[in-house]
Design an enzyme around this catalytic site. Sequence first.
Site, mmCIF file in Angstrom:
data_model
loop_
_atom_site.group_PDB
_atom_site.id
_atom_site.type_symbol
_atom_site.label_atom_id
_atom_site.label_comp_id
_atom_site.label_asym_id
_atom_site.label_seq_id
_atom_site.Cartn_x
_atom_site.Cartn_y
_atom_site.Cartn_z
ATOM 1 N N HIS A 1 37.421 46.742 38.674
ATOM 2 C CA HIS A 1 38.381 46.077 39.564
ATOM 3 C C HIS A 1 38.178 44.574 39.658
ATOM 4 O O HIS A 1 39.012 43.866 40.210
ATOM 5 C CB HIS A 1 38.302 46.695 40.973
ATOM 6 C CG HIS A 1 38.893 48.055 41.027
ATOM 7 N ND1 HIS A 1 40.189 48.295 41.429
ATOM 8 C CD2 HIS A 1 38.390 49.263 40.685
ATOM 9 C CE1 HIS A 1 40.449 49.586 41.348
ATOM 10 N NE2 HIS A 1 39.372 50.195 40.909
ATOM 11 N N ASP B 1 39.510 35.943 40.624
ATOM 12 C CA ASP B 1 39.857 37.206 41.295
ATOM 13 C C ASP B 1 40.316 38.208 40.245
ATOM 14 O O ASP B 1 41.070 37.831 39.341
ATOM 15 C CB ASP B 1 41.012 36.964 42.288
ATOM 16 C CG ASP B 1 40.894 37.800 43.557
ATOM 17 O OD1 ASP B 1 40.306 38.896 43.485
ATOM 18 O OD2 ASP B 1 41.397 37.360 44.608
HETATM 19 P P1 ADQ Z 1 39.273 42.584 47.077
HETATM 20 O O1 ADQ Z 1 38.347 41.512 46.633
HETATM 21 O O2 ADQ Z 1 38.909 43.259 48.333
HETATM 22 O O3 ADQ Z 1 39.523 43.686 45.946
HETATM 23 P P2 ADQ Z 1 42.248 42.070 47.299
HETATM 24 O O4 ADQ Z 1 42.832 42.530 46.015
HETATM 25 O O5 ADQ Z 1 42.863 40.815 47.786
HETATM 26 O O6 ADQ Z 1 40.694 41.798 47.243
HETATM 27 O O7 ADQ Z 1 42.481 43.199 48.379
HETATM 28 C C1 ADQ Z 1 42.157 42.995 49.714
HETATM 29 C C2 ADQ Z 1 42.902 43.984 50.599
HETATM 30 O O8 ADQ Z 1 42.424 43.826 51.942
HETATM 31 C C3 ADQ Z 1 44.394 43.739 50.632
HETATM 32 O O9 ADQ Z 1 45.050 44.969 50.654
HETATM 33 C C4 ADQ Z 1 44.606 42.961 51.954
HETATM 34 O O10 ADQ Z 1 45.845 43.175 52.581
HETATM 35 C C5 ADQ Z 1 43.502 43.494 52.803
HETATM 36 N N1 ADQ Z 1 43.068 42.417 53.713
HETATM 37 C C6 ADQ Z 1 42.658 41.207 53.364
HETATM 38 N N2 ADQ Z 1 42.375 40.480 54.463
HETATM 39 C C7 ADQ Z 1 42.618 41.260 55.521
HETATM 40 C C8 ADQ Z 1 42.495 41.086 56.935
HETATM 41 N N3 ADQ Z 1 42.078 39.947 57.483
HETATM 42 N N4 ADQ Z 1 42.807 42.122 57.713
HETATM 43 C C9 ADQ Z 1 43.225 43.267 57.174
HETATM 44 N N5 ADQ Z 1 43.358 43.480 55.872
HETATM 45 C C10 ADQ Z 1 43.054 42.506 55.040
HETATM 46 C C11 ADQ Z 1 39.010 43.945 44.616
HETATM 47 C C12 ADQ Z 1 39.127 42.782 43.632
HETATM 48 C C13 ADQ Z 1 40.562 42.308 43.549
HETATM 49 C C14 ADQ Z 1 41.474 43.471 43.149
HETATM 50 C C15 ADQ Z 1 41.221 44.679 44.029
HETATM 51 C C16 ADQ Z 1 41.963 45.911 43.507
HETATM 52 O O11 ADQ Z 1 38.277 41.698 44.032
HETATM 53 O O12 ADQ Z 1 40.695 41.247 42.616
HETATM 54 O O13 ADQ Z 1 42.835 43.078 43.307
HETATM 55 O O14 ADQ Z 1 39.839 44.997 44.082
HETATM 56 O O15 ADQ Z 1 41.671 46.178 42.164
#
Ligand code: ADQ
Length: 465
Positions: free
Chosen positions: A166, A373
């Site tokens: 991921h 990312d």
């Molecule tokens: P993450 O690094 O966790 O995931 P991301 O893909 O942005 O990053 O997902 C974060 C999730 O958490 C999103 O669904 C978002 O809505 C939620 N979120 C973020 N901030 C929040 C807050 N303050 N309150 C509530 N919810 C919040 C890892 C990888 C990414 C990849 C994903 C999936 O780092 O690059 O996209 O896995 O493969």
Amino acid sequence: MAERLIIVSNRLPVTVRAEHGEPIVHMSIGGLATGLRAPHERSNGLWIGWPGSLGELDPRGRENVLRQLAELRTIPLELEQREVEIFYEHISNAVLWPTFHDRIDRLPLRIEGWDVYDAVNARFADAVAEQYRPGDVVWVHDYQLMRVPALLRDRIPDARIGFFLHIPFPNPEIYFALPTRAWLVEGMMGADLVGFHTRRFQGHFRAALRRLFGVEMEAAGHVPWGRRRVRLGVFPIGVDTAGLAARAASPEVDTVVRELATTAGERLLVGIDRLDYSKGIPRRFLAVERLLATRPEWRERIRFVQVAVPSRGAVAAYREFRGEVEGLVGRINGRFGTPTWTPIHYMHRSVSTDVVLGLCRAADVMLVTPLRDGMNLVAKEFAASRIDEDGVLVLSEFAGAADELTEALLVNPYDIDGTADAIHAALTMDPAERRRRIRSLRQQVSAHDVHRWVATFLDTLSADA
Ligand code: ADQ
């Protein structure tokens, strides 16, 4: 789907909450959990992972939780405190995470504990082997479990195993800093299919394979590996676009949007991230500062809401980083704030999906500016939520999402002046162009949602069987 699907991830997609004194287990609503729920249920499958600490429960509460986990077809693999510290906090989050996000400057001076990483991965492999029935398909997720495919292959040579990373796979020039570089790749190559978000990450992995083992990917995507062939593939993850759009139209989200309503002429900028140094939050603040410094017309006319979910607070680098972010907010607000206006509204907490969607819908400009990312789901959630077909996405070219979301305003997040210019361009973009761009983004996230991601990965895994 005829085969049973066994999903293996470090964390189970569950949260345990006390309700009326009783612990209640809920399935989480995160992107991965939502995408995998359907095949998990349809295939009568299993999900193996760490449920988080159950240590504080009394024996009755514990039994209650274990029963509920079993009802959800999840198999808890409990970690001891020492394993949490070494496998999860140290190796996974303080060594692998920074390396895979190009931050070897953040590596601890001493890296120890690969034996514990291996032992925990072996316990995951044992847990799968215990449940495995011929014909099952096993899907292992992410950087905490890179040894699991090979360890499982030792236990069940014929198993169909998929592995998905991921996070980015770094350029070998960076990846080679890890003393265990060959061993980790060998671990992943225990799978039949190894998936990445982007062609670039797959390319880095191919370069590592070439340099470490002298093997090349063939035209059809296979790499010869001993007596087997391992397929490499590119599978950009999506979100539950239709589900999010429906939720974004709900009265609950309407309420959030109303509460966020800006006064006439004021514009709302939004950032939503885990508080992680890969997400580019400090430079994003500096870009907003630069905008206010160079274009004073925006003073008292923009409001930037940044939500940062507390993350990995047990890792020293994250605690220091939090201090750095909070210092910047204070400095910038101190510099530009007035008795009636504060430029940056910073919240260090998790918020509900309704608030995430409400912020996405209310934003004039969404700032997604990670330094690196794997994908970044917030960018896609933003597009999915914009049922009004308005709003501008400013997106880092270093997010995996930039390969698909080409109609966002793409920025180099290290270029603070350039990012400030892009924010200005977003704030002044004419409505017809905003509409054209967001429509294109919405089409992209609709056509490539998380359900399609799951189906494509599993179809590819079955195709070679
Ligand atoms: P993450 O690094 O966790 O995931 P991301 O893909 O942005 O990053 O997902 C974060 C999730 O958490 C999103 O669904 C978002 O809505 C939620 N979120 C973020 N901030 C929040 C807050 N303050 N309150 C509530 N919810 C919040 C890892 C990888 C990414 C990849 C994903 C999936 O780092 O690059 O996209 O896995 O493969």
